[in-house]
Design an enzyme around this catalytic site. Structure first.
Site, PDB file in Angstrom:
ATOM      1  N   LYS A  78      45.947  49.578  56.214  1.00 58.09           N
ATOM      2  CA  LYS A  78      44.839  48.833  56.825  1.00 58.09           C
ATOM      3  C   LYS A  78      45.372  47.419  57.084  1.00 58.09           C
ATOM      4  CE  LYS A  78      41.178  51.659  55.634  1.00 58.09           C
ATOM      5  NZ  LYS A  78      40.451  52.487  56.612  1.00 58.09           N
TER       6      LYS A  78
ATOM      7  N   HIS B  58      39.790  61.175  47.611  1.00 52.42           N
ATOM      8  CA  HIS B  58      39.553  60.088  48.573  1.00 52.42           C
ATOM      9  C   HIS B  58      39.278  58.771  47.852  1.00 52.42           C
ATOM     10  CE1 HIS B  58      36.938  58.130  51.841  1.00 52.42           C
ATOM     11  NE2 HIS B  58      38.173  58.151  52.311  1.00 52.42           N
TER      12      HIS B  58
HETATM   13  O1  G3P Z   1      42.393  58.663  55.278  1.00 52.73           O
HETATM   14  C1  G3P Z   1      41.186  59.337  55.360  1.00 52.73           C
HETATM   15  C2  G3P Z   1      40.031  58.377  55.336  1.00 52.73           C
HETATM   16  O2  G3P Z   1      40.163  57.554  54.216  1.00 52.73           O
HETATM   17  C3  G3P Z   1      39.934  57.547  56.573  1.00 52.73           C
HETATM   18  O3  G3P Z   1      38.817  56.723  56.625  1.00 52.73           O
HETATM   19  O4  G3P Z   1      37.525  54.667  56.322  1.00 52.73           O
HETATM   20  O5  G3P Z   1      37.775  56.241  54.420  1.00 52.73           O
HETATM   21  O6  G3P Z   1      39.706  54.864  55.155  1.00 52.73           O
HETATM   22  P1  G3P Z   1      38.445  55.573  55.591  1.00 52.73           P
HETATM   23 MG    MG Z   2      41.163  55.645  53.780  1.00 48.77          MG
END
Ligand code: G3P
Ligand code: MG
Length: 230
Positions: A101, A6
Site C-alpha cells: 500500500k 485476511h
Molecule cells: O489482498 C486481498 C485484500 O486484502 C485486498 O483488499 O482492502 O482488504 O487490502 P484490502
Molecule cells: Mg489487503
C-alpha cells in the site's frame, strides 16, 4: 483451496497486529495476508493511510514518525507491527502475502525480504500483491523471481497483458466479481486465482465449487472447517 488469513484473522483480533497473525496461525492457516506502508524508513503493517479507524491516533500516516506510530494502540493494547516482526513470527511456519500500500513500498519490502530468504524459507513462501500495478512492476524489477499477485476488484478484459509482463503467479480478485469463466481463463493461462474477502460458510463453499485456488478470509477457521468437510 488455500486458506489465507485476511489481515491475520481480522474476525477474531485487531487487524494487521501480531495478535491477529498469531490467531490465524493458531487456527492452522497456511498463509496470512498483511498490508504494508513504508514510513520514516520503516515498513509498518497497517491497512489505511489514516489512523482513526484502527488506532487511537488521528490524521495521516505520512507525516508521523516511526516512534510516534509505535506508541499508538492498534487495538487491545497491540502496537502497529513492523514487517520484521511479522517475518520473525511466520518464519518457517506460515506463508506471507504482503500487500503493498502507499508509494515507495516495493523497493524496501523486496530488499528486506531478500536479506531474510534462507535455503529452507525462500520466495515460494511469499506473495507480493498490490492494486497499484506500478508498484508490482518495481517489485519485479528488483526481484525477477518473487511470486506476484495482481490485485483487481474486477478483472479487466486485457488483464493478461499485465500478468504476462509481470510473470505473475496469481490474480487476486474480489468475490463480488469472480465467475467460473474468469477462473477457467486464468487457469488456462497458468495463473492461480485467489479471492477476497470470503467470510460466510455458503460463500466459502461456493468458491470451493468454483475451483478457486485460495480465499482470503477474516475467519480462517471457517475456511479450514469447510475445506475439511468436503
Ligand atoms: O489482498 C486481498 C485484500 O486484502 C485486498 O483488499 O482492502 O482488504 O487490502 P484490502
Ligand atoms: Mg489487503
Amino acid at each position: 483451496m488455500l486458506c489465507i488469513g485476511h489481515r491475520g484473522a481480522k474476525g477474531h483480533a485487531p487487524e494487521n497486529t501480531i495478535r491477529s497473525v498469531k490467531k490465524a496461525m493458531e487456527f492452522g492457516a497456511p498463509w496470512v495476508e498483511i498490508d504494508v506502508y513504508h514510513i520514516d524508513d520503516h515498513i509498518i503493517v497497517i491497512h489505511d493511510d489514516t489512523l482513526e479507524r484502527t488506532t487511537n491516533g488521528k490524521g495521516s500516516l505520512f507525516d508521523k514518525s516511526f516512534s510516534f506510530l509505535r506508541g499508538l494502540d492498534a487495538g487491545e493494547g497491540e502496537k502497529i507491527p513492523t514487517l520484521d516482526e511479522i517475518l520473525d513470527l511466520t518464519f518457517e511456519k506460515t506463508g506471507l502475502n504482503i500487500e503493498l500500500k502507499g508509494p515507495g513500498t516495493a523497493d524496501p519490502v523486496i530488499k528486506l525480504l531478500q536479506k531474510r530468504f534462507t535455503r529452507s524459507w525462500g520466495r515460494e513462501n511469499f506473495l507480493i500483491s498490490s492494486f497499484d500495478h506500478k508498484s508490482l512492476s518495481y517489485a519485479r524489477a528488483v526481484d525477477s523471481e518473487i511470486p506476484i499477485g495482481v490485485l483487481y476488484e474486477k478483472v479487466p478484459e486485457n488483464y493478461l497483458t499485465l500478468t504476462e509482463k509481470l510473470n505473475a503467479y496469481s490474480v487476486n480478485i474480489s468475490g463480488y466479481f469472480v465467475t467460473p469463466d474468469i477462473v477457467a481463463d486464468a487457469h488456462n493461462n497458468g495463473l492461480n486465482v485467489f479471492v477476497y474477502t470470503v467470510n460466510n460458510h455458503e460463500d466459502i463453499k461456493q468458491m470451493k465449487k468454483m475451483g478457486v485456488d485460495g480465499v482470503f478470509s477474516d475467519f480462517p477457521d471457517r475456511v479450514i472447517a469447510v475445506d475439511e468437510s468436503f
